[in-house]
Write a protein that holds these residues in place. Structure first.
Motif: not given
Length: 79
Positions: A7, A9, A22, A73, A75-78
């Motif tokens: 990860e 993110l 991450g 896809h 970019t990952g985020t939280v």
């Protein structure tokens, strides 16, 4: 060389703050800050968040050479 694999993110906070995160990235960053050669192997989206994340990685002193760009896809985020 210490390698964090996984990860990379953005941690997004209610006040608008965003922090690169991450667990593998945090591990590699802390190793780097302790004076060890470290890098991150991950993948981010081909979007503004991904470009900003690669810039953040470089500004923190890590190499983004092994961060792939994903054209399908985001970019990952939280939150």
């Amino acid at each position: 060389m210490i390698v964090g694999i996984g990860e990379l993110l953005w941690d997004l906070f209610p006040d608008g703050t965003r922090i690169a995160g991450g667990a593998p990235f945090n591990f590699a960053l802390h190793c780097h800050q302790l004076g060890h050669a470290a890098t991150i192997v991950s993948r981010v989206g081909d979007d503004e968040l991904g470009r900003a994340l690669c810039e953040q990685v470089r500004s923190l002193g890590l190499n983004d050479e092994y961060v792939q760009i994903d054209r399908k896809h985001p970019t990952g985020t939280v939150r």
